[in-house]
Design a protein around this motif. Structure first.
Motif, PDB file in Angstrom:
ATOM      1  N   GLU A   1      73.317  30.424   8.918  1.00  0.00           N
ATOM      2  CA  GLU A   1      73.016  31.849   9.079  1.00  0.00           C
ATOM      3  C   GLU A   1      71.937  32.361   8.141  1.00  0.00           C
ATOM      4  O   GLU A   1      71.532  33.507   8.231  1.00  0.00           O
ATOM      5  N   GLU A   2      71.525  31.507   7.220  1.00  0.00           N
ATOM      6  CA  GLU A   2      70.475  31.905   6.281  1.00  0.00           C
ATOM      7  C   GLU A   2      69.370  30.857   6.345  1.00  0.00           C
ATOM      8  O   GLU A   2      69.658  29.672   6.532  1.00  0.00           O
ATOM      9  N   ASP A   3      68.124  31.305   6.127  1.00  0.00           N
ATOM     10  CA  ASP A   3      66.986  30.384   6.180  1.00  0.00           C
ATOM     11  C   ASP A   3      67.153  29.188   5.240  1.00  0.00           C
ATOM     12  O   ASP A   3      66.954  28.046   5.618  1.00  0.00           O
ATOM     13  N   GLY A   4      67.512  29.508   3.988  1.00  0.00           N
ATOM     14  CA  GLY A   4      67.641  28.434   2.999  1.00  0.00           C
ATOM     15  C   GLY A   4      68.748  27.460   3.358  1.00  0.00           C
ATOM     16  O   GLY A   4      68.620  26.251   3.166  1.00  0.00           O
ATOM     17  N   VAL A   5      69.831  28.005   3.884  1.00  0.00           N
ATOM     18  CA  VAL A   5      70.971  27.164   4.271  1.00  0.00           C
ATOM     19  C   VAL A   5      70.565  26.255   5.439  1.00  0.00           C
ATOM     20  O   VAL A   5      70.890  25.059   5.462  1.00  0.00           O
ATOM     21  N   MET A   6      69.807  26.823   6.373  1.00  0.00           N
ATOM     22  CA  MET A   6      69.298  26.036   7.508  1.00  0.00           C
ATOM     23  C   MET A   6      68.466  24.860   6.986  1.00  0.00           C
ATOM     24  O   MET A   6      68.674  23.704   7.374  1.00  0.00           O
ATOM     25  N   ASP A   7      67.526  25.160   6.099  1.00  0.00           N
ATOM     26  CA  ASP A   7      66.625  24.114   5.612  1.00  0.00           C
ATOM     27  C   ASP A   7      67.362  23.050   4.808  1.00  0.00           C
ATOM     28  O   ASP A   7      67.120  21.850   4.983  1.00  0.00           O
ATOM     29  N   ALA A   8      68.255  23.489   3.921  1.00  0.00           N
ATOM     30  CA  ALA A   8      69.003  22.514   3.110  1.00  0.00           C
ATOM     31  C   ALA A   8      69.860  21.630   4.019  1.00  0.00           C
ATOM     32  O   ALA A   8      69.936  20.409   3.833  1.00  0.00           O
ATOM     33  N   GLY A   9      70.487  22.254   5.025  1.00  0.00           N
ATOM     34  CA  GLY A   9      71.334  21.498   5.954  1.00  0.00           C
ATOM     35  C   GLY A   9      70.529  20.533   6.805  1.00  0.00           C
ATOM     36  O   GLY A   9      70.930  19.381   6.996  1.00  0.00           O
ATOM     37  N   LEU A  10      69.379  21.005   7.307  1.00  0.00           N
ATOM     38  CA  LEU A  10      68.535  20.138   8.147  1.00  0.00           C
ATOM     39  C   LEU A  10      67.976  18.959   7.357  1.00  0.00           C
ATOM     40  O   LEU A  10      67.894  17.842   7.856  1.00  0.00           O
ATOM     41  N   CYS A  11      67.599  19.252   6.118  1.00  0.00           N
ATOM     42  CA  CYS A  11      67.059  18.209   5.246  1.00  0.00           C
ATOM     43  C   CYS A  11      68.110  17.104   5.054  1.00  0.00           C
ATOM     44  O   CYS A  11      67.805  15.913   5.203  1.00  0.00           O
ATOM     45  N   ALA A  12      69.337  17.503   4.780  1.00  0.00           N
ATOM     46  CA  ALA A  12      70.415  16.528   4.559  1.00  0.00           C
ATOM     47  C   ALA A  12      70.725  15.760   5.840  1.00  0.00           C
ATOM     48  O   ALA A  12      70.969  14.548   5.807  1.00  0.00           O
ATOM     49  N   SER A  13      70.711  16.463   6.977  1.00  0.00           N
ATOM     50  CA  SER A  13      70.974  15.783   8.255  1.00  0.00           C
ATOM     51  C   SER A  13      69.910  14.733   8.534  1.00  0.00           C
ATOM     52  O   SER A  13      70.209  13.613   8.964  1.00  0.00           O
ATOM     53  N   ALA A  14      68.649  15.114   8.287  1.00  0.00           N
ATOM     54  CA  ALA A  14      67.554  14.172   8.530  1.00  0.00           C
ATOM     55  C   ALA A  14      67.667  12.977   7.594  1.00  0.00           C
ATOM     56  O   ALA A  14      67.412  11.836   7.996  1.00  0.00           O
ATOM     57  N   GLN A  15      68.065  13.211   6.350  1.00  0.00           N
ATOM     58  CA  GLN A  15      68.193  12.093   5.409  1.00  0.00           C
ATOM     59  C   GLN A  15      69.332  11.159   5.804  1.00  0.00           C
ATOM     60  O   GLN A  15      69.231   9.941   5.610  1.00  0.00           O
ATOM     61  N   ALA A  16      70.399  11.716   6.388  1.00  0.00           N
ATOM     62  CA  ALA A  16      71.495  10.857   6.856  1.00  0.00           C
ATOM     63  C   ALA A  16      70.963   9.921   7.944  1.00  0.00           C
ATOM     64  O   ALA A  16      71.294   8.728   7.981  1.00  0.00           O
ATOM     65  N   VAL A  17      70.102  10.447   8.813  1.00  0.00           N
ATOM     66  CA  VAL A  17      69.504   9.614   9.869  1.00  0.00           C
ATOM     67  C   VAL A  17      68.605   8.546   9.250  1.00  0.00           C
ATOM     68  O   VAL A  17      68.665   7.371   9.626  1.00  0.00           O
ATOM     69  N   GLU A  18      67.778   8.958   8.277  1.00  0.00           N
ATOM     70  CA  GLU A  18      66.879   7.983   7.635  1.00  0.00           C
ATOM     71  C   GLU A  18      67.683   6.857   6.988  1.00  0.00           C
ATOM     72  O   GLU A  18      67.319   5.691   7.100  1.00  0.00           O
ATOM     73  N   HIS A  19      68.771   7.208   6.316  1.00  0.00           N
ATOM     74  CA  HIS A  19      69.566   6.176   5.651  1.00  0.00           C
ATOM     75  C   HIS A  19      70.196   5.222   6.668  1.00  0.00           C
ATOM     76  O   HIS A  19      70.285   4.015   6.432  1.00  0.00           O
ATOM     77  N   TYR A  20      70.617   5.774   7.796  1.00  0.00           N
ATOM     78  CA  TYR A  20      71.164   4.918   8.863  1.00  0.00           C
ATOM     79  C   TYR A  20      70.082   3.944   9.340  1.00  0.00           C
ATOM     80  O   TYR A  20      70.312   2.734   9.474  1.00  0.00           O
ATOM     81  N   GLU A  21      68.891   4.497   9.569  1.00  0.00           N
ATOM     82  CA  GLU A  21      67.790   3.657  10.058  1.00  0.00           C
ATOM     83  C   GLU A  21      67.409   2.589   9.032  1.00  0.00           C
ATOM     84  O   GLU A  21      67.136   1.439   9.394  1.00  0.00           O
ATOM     85  N   ILE A  22      67.370   2.976   7.769  1.00  0.00           N
ATOM     86  CA  ILE A  22      67.025   2.024   6.710  1.00  0.00           C
ATOM     87  C   ILE A  22      68.035   0.865   6.700  1.00  0.00           C
ATOM     88  O   ILE A  22      67.666  -0.303   6.611  1.00  0.00           O
ATOM     89  N   ALA A  23      69.317   1.192   6.846  1.00  0.00           N
ATOM     90  CA  ALA A  23      70.349   0.147   6.872  1.00  0.00           C
ATOM     91  C   ALA A  23      70.155  -0.780   8.063  1.00  0.00           C
ATOM     92  O   ALA A  23      70.209  -2.010   7.941  1.00  0.00           O
ATOM     93  N   ARG A  24      69.918  -0.188   9.229  1.00  0.00           N
ATOM     94  CA  ARG A  24      69.767  -0.984  10.453  1.00  0.00           C
ATOM     95  C   ARG A  24      68.511  -1.854  10.436  1.00  0.00           C
ATOM     96  O   ARG A  24      68.566  -3.026  10.807  1.00  0.00           O
ATOM     97  N   TYR A  25      67.385  -1.252  10.024  1.00  0.00           N
ATOM     98  CA  TYR A  25      66.151  -2.044   9.991  1.00  0.00           C
ATOM     99  C   TYR A  25      66.266  -3.150   8.940  1.00  0.00           C
ATOM    100  O   TYR A  25      65.751  -4.252   9.142  1.00  0.00           O
ATOM    101  N   GLY A  26      66.946  -2.859   7.856  1.00  0.00           N
ATOM    102  CA  GLY A  26      67.141  -3.885   6.821  1.00  0.00           C
ATOM    103  C   GLY A  26      67.833  -5.106   7.413  1.00  0.00           C
ATOM    104  O   GLY A  26      67.409  -6.249   7.194  1.00  0.00           O
ATOM    105  N   ALA A  27      68.887  -4.872   8.196  1.00  0.00           N
ATOM    106  CA  ALA A  27      69.622  -5.986   8.816  1.00  0.00           C
ATOM    107  C   ALA A  27      68.752  -6.686   9.857  1.00  0.00           C
ATOM    108  O   ALA A  27      68.699  -7.921   9.908  1.00  0.00           O
TER     109      ALA A  27
END
Ligand code: FE2
Length: 166
Positions: A92-118
């Motif tokens: 509901e707030e701009d900052g909350v949106m950005d902080a949440g989106l940033c964390a969501s995107a990083q969760a995806v990156e970490h998943y990809e890093i794990a998969r590509y590593g294997a």
């Protein structure tokens, strides 16, 4: 497909990432639209473009395997994507949106890093050097995207906090 060999496991993992990357080419532009920080929006847009190239690299790896490029529904990405949708719908707030989106995107990156590593380890084990090299290029992009998001998180997280402190 019978998972009876490292080759089969490799192909299965490749199909998983093919599905995931293709889905990400659609998700990242949506996240760019929702981001309120221009820097975060730019990071999503440029990674969306990079992701198009990652899809093409996976297609090249399928070619090296002499297989048709086919995706397989990736449950992990579906789950991570649902979490991202939750942020986009509920923040509901701009900052909350950005902080949440940033964390969501990083969760995806970490998943990809794990998969590509294997996948890279398996390609090397199978002596598929060209495939490993292509996947290393993508892995480096995912790591760089994650690093960039670390820097952006440091800027957007305080914006998310400000409202509550007021
Ligand atoms: Fe990716």
């Amino acid at each position: 497909m019978a998972m009876d060999s490292l080759e089969a496991l490799f192909e299965d993992g490749l199909r998983d990432m093919y599905y995931a990357e293709k889905k990400l080419t659609r998700i990242l532009p949506k996240m760019a639209k929702k981001a309120t920080s221009p820097e975060l929006a730019d990071a999503f847009t440029s990674h969306a473009e990079e992701t198009e190239g990652q899809v093409e690299r996976i297609e090249k790896v399928f070619e090296l395997l002499d297989k048709t490029a086919r995706g397989k529904r990736c449950e992990a990405l579906e789950g991570l994507s649902a979490e991202g949708d939750h942020v986009m719908e509920e923040a509901e707030e701009d900052g909350v949106m950005d902080a949440g989106l940033c964390a969501s995107a990083q969760a995806v990156e970490h998943y990809e890093i794990a998969r590509y590593g294997a996948l890279i380890a398996w390609a090397k084990q199978l002596e598929m050097t060209d495939a490993a090299d292509l996947l290393v290029e993508t892995l480096e992009e995912e790591k760089a995207a994650d690093e960039k998001l670390n820097g952006i998180a440091e800027k957007v997280n305080p914006m998310a906090e400000r409202k509550e402190a007021a």
